[in-house]
Write a protein that holds these residues in place. Structure first.
Motif, mmCIF file in Angstrom:
data_model
loop_
_atom_site.group_PDB
_atom_site.id
_atom_site.type_symbol
_atom_site.label_atom_id
_atom_site.label_comp_id
_atom_site.label_asym_id
_atom_site.label_seq_id
_atom_site.Cartn_x
_atom_site.Cartn_y
_atom_site.Cartn_z
ATOM 1 N N PHE A 64 0.451 -1.241 -0.224
ATOM 2 C CA PHE A 64 0.311 0.769 -0.481
ATOM 3 C C PHE A 64 0.491 0.722 -0.080
ATOM 4 C CE2 PHE A 64 -2.813 -3.555 2.324
ATOM 5 C CZ PHE A 64 -3.506 -3.487 1.307
ATOM 6 N N ARG A 65 0.831 2.572 -0.375
ATOM 7 C CA ARG A 65 1.474 3.435 -1.269
ATOM 8 C C ARG A 65 0.650 4.457 0.354
ATOM 9 N NH1 ARG A 65 0.384 8.384 -1.745
ATOM 10 N NH2 ARG A 65 -2.128 8.073 -2.458
ATOM 11 N N ALA A 66 1.570 4.876 1.070
ATOM 12 C CA ALA A 66 1.932 5.730 1.636
ATOM 13 C C ALA A 66 2.884 7.207 1.626
ATOM 14 C CB ALA A 66 3.222 5.252 3.167
ATOM 15 N N ASP A 67 2.077 7.985 2.180
ATOM 16 C CA ASP A 67 2.715 9.123 1.639
ATOM 17 C C ASP A 67 4.004 10.083 2.971
ATOM 18 O OD1 ASP A 67 -0.149 9.648 0.172
ATOM 19 O OD2 ASP A 67 -1.023 10.446 1.929
ATOM 20 N N SER A 68 3.927 9.293 3.472
ATOM 21 C CA SER A 68 5.236 9.449 4.121
ATOM 22 C C SER A 68 6.082 8.295 5.060
ATOM 23 C CB SER A 68 4.621 11.495 5.135
ATOM 24 O OG SER A 68 3.960 10.366 6.441
ATOM 25 N N LYS A 69 7.219 8.634 5.308
ATOM 26 C CA LYS A 69 8.177 8.245 6.426
ATOM 27 C C LYS A 69 7.103 7.505 7.563
ATOM 28 C CE LYS A 69 12.595 8.560 5.110
ATOM 29 N NZ LYS A 69 13.758 9.208 5.917
ATOM 30 N N ALA A 70 6.284 9.027 8.171
ATOM 31 C CA ALA A 70 5.542 8.636 9.654
ATOM 32 C C ALA A 70 4.454 7.933 9.284
ATOM 33 C CB ALA A 70 4.996 9.910 9.592
ATOM 34 N N MET A 71 3.544 7.686 8.150
ATOM 35 C CA MET A 71 2.667 6.643 8.217
ATOM 36 C C MET A 71 3.303 5.126 7.639
ATOM 37 S SD MET A 71 -0.002 7.183 5.015
ATOM 38 C CE MET A 71 -0.829 8.582 4.972
ATOM 39 N N VAL A 72 4.300 5.088 7.223
ATOM 40 C CA VAL A 72 4.281 3.761 7.139
ATOM 41 C C VAL A 72 4.684 3.381 8.803
ATOM 42 C CG1 VAL A 72 6.905 2.366 6.742
ATOM 43 C CG2 VAL A 72 5.720 3.636 5.171
ATOM 44 N N GLU A 73 5.668 4.445 9.410
ATOM 45 C CA GLU A 73 5.533 3.768 10.421
ATOM 46 C C GLU A 73 4.778 3.507 11.347
ATOM 47 O OE1 GLU A 73 8.558 7.239 11.558
ATOM 48 O OE2 GLU A 73 9.615 5.685 10.424
ATOM 49 N N ALA A 74 3.785 4.649 11.029
ATOM 50 C CA ALA A 74 2.584 4.482 11.797
ATOM 51 C C ALA A 74 1.324 2.717 11.002
ATOM 52 C CB ALA A 74 1.585 5.139 11.896
ATOM 53 N N PHE A 75 0.773 2.493 10.046
ATOM 54 C CA PHE A 75 1.139 1.438 9.223
ATOM 55 C C PHE A 75 1.654 0.646 10.205
ATOM 56 C CE2 PHE A 75 3.098 -2.320 6.995
ATOM 57 C CZ PHE A 75 1.852 -2.969 6.396
ATOM 58 N N HIS A 76 3.174 -0.509 10.705
ATOM 59 C CA HIS A 76 3.854 -1.371 10.660
ATOM 60 C C HIS A 76 3.292 -1.460 12.760
ATOM 61 C CE1 HIS A 76 7.661 -3.405 12.447
ATOM 62 N NE2 HIS A 76 7.437 -3.782 11.107
ATOM 63 N N LYS A 77 2.819 -0.223 13.459
ATOM 64 C CA LYS A 77 2.847 -0.418 14.343
ATOM 65 C C LYS A 77 2.038 -0.642 15.121
ATOM 66 C CE LYS A 77 2.588 2.948 18.455
ATOM 67 N NZ LYS A 77 1.518 2.629 19.536
ATOM 68 N N ALA A 78 0.647 0.421 13.795
ATOM 69 C CA ALA A 78 -0.814 -0.837 14.121
ATOM 70 C C ALA A 78 -0.999 -1.621 13.875
ATOM 71 C CB ALA A 78 -2.022 -0.070 13.299
ATOM 72 N N ALA A 79 -0.234 -2.771 12.913
ATOM 73 C CA ALA A 79 -0.046 -4.072 12.494
ATOM 74 C C ALA A 79 0.442 -5.170 13.910
ATOM 75 C CB ALA A 79 0.825 -4.170 11.168
ATOM 76 N N LEU A 80 1.656 -4.660 14.422
ATOM 77 C CA LEU A 80 1.824 -5.393 15.392
ATOM 78 C C LEU A 80 1.134 -5.231 16.688
ATOM 79 C CD1 LEU A 80 5.533 -4.314 14.897
ATOM 80 C CD2 LEU A 80 4.297 -6.263 13.387
ATOM 81 N N GLU A 81 0.626 -4.376 16.404
ATOM 82 C CA GLU A 81 -0.802 -4.119 17.206
ATOM 83 C C GLU A 81 -1.596 -5.176 17.184
ATOM 84 O OE1 GLU A 81 -0.471 0.261 18.973
ATOM 85 O OE2 GLU A 81 1.077 -0.274 19.782
#
Length: 133
Positions: free
Chosen positions: A76-93
């Motif tokens: 999935f396309r993310a608009d920023s590094k912060a969005m990639v990091e939020a994706f990863h955190k949300a997925a793991l949680e």
């Protein structure tokens, strides 16, 4: 770049929790699609492209196919590094397993991505490219 694609999961409740969380992190939505599936995409107003996620056995599966054996990769396309990091955190949680922490990828130029396995082992990625990376 795609119209739609789909994955079969074994537990719709676990999958919905996982995909609701990463949808929120990526500014996307999940949309109910009956008792056995839901859609993951931009919005109800802009439904295509979408990822169909459900427990129904697809008619196009060959004999022997089942959830967890035909793993898929979806980025999935993310608009920023912060969005990639939020994706990863949300997925793991929310039931995901780390498959590559957020960061630049070797040989990919301006590319910042993170990889997780969803509850059924599908490789799900979020990535930012170019200036966003």
């Amino acid at each position: 770049m795609f119209d739609h694609t789909g994955i079969v999961v074994t537990d719709l409740t676990k999958a919905r929790r996982f995909y609701d969380a990463i949808a929120a992190a990526l500014g996307l939505q999940t949309i109910s699609n009956g008792d056995e599936s839901f859609l993951f995409g931009k919005s109800k107003e802009e439904p295509i492209p979408y990822l169909w996620i459900g427990t129904t056995r697809p008619s196009y599966w060959v004999e022997g196919s089942r959830a967890g054996i035909n793993q898929m990769h979806v980025a999935f396309r993310a608009d920023s590094k912060a969005m990639v990091e939020a994706f990863h955190k949300a997925a793991l949680e929310n039931g995901g397993t780390d498959n590559g922490a957020p960061g630049p990828r070797q040989g990919a130029g301006d590319y910042y991505g993170a990889f997780v396995l969803d509850p059924d082992g599908n490789n799900i990625e979020a990535c930012a490219r170019g200036a966003a990376a």
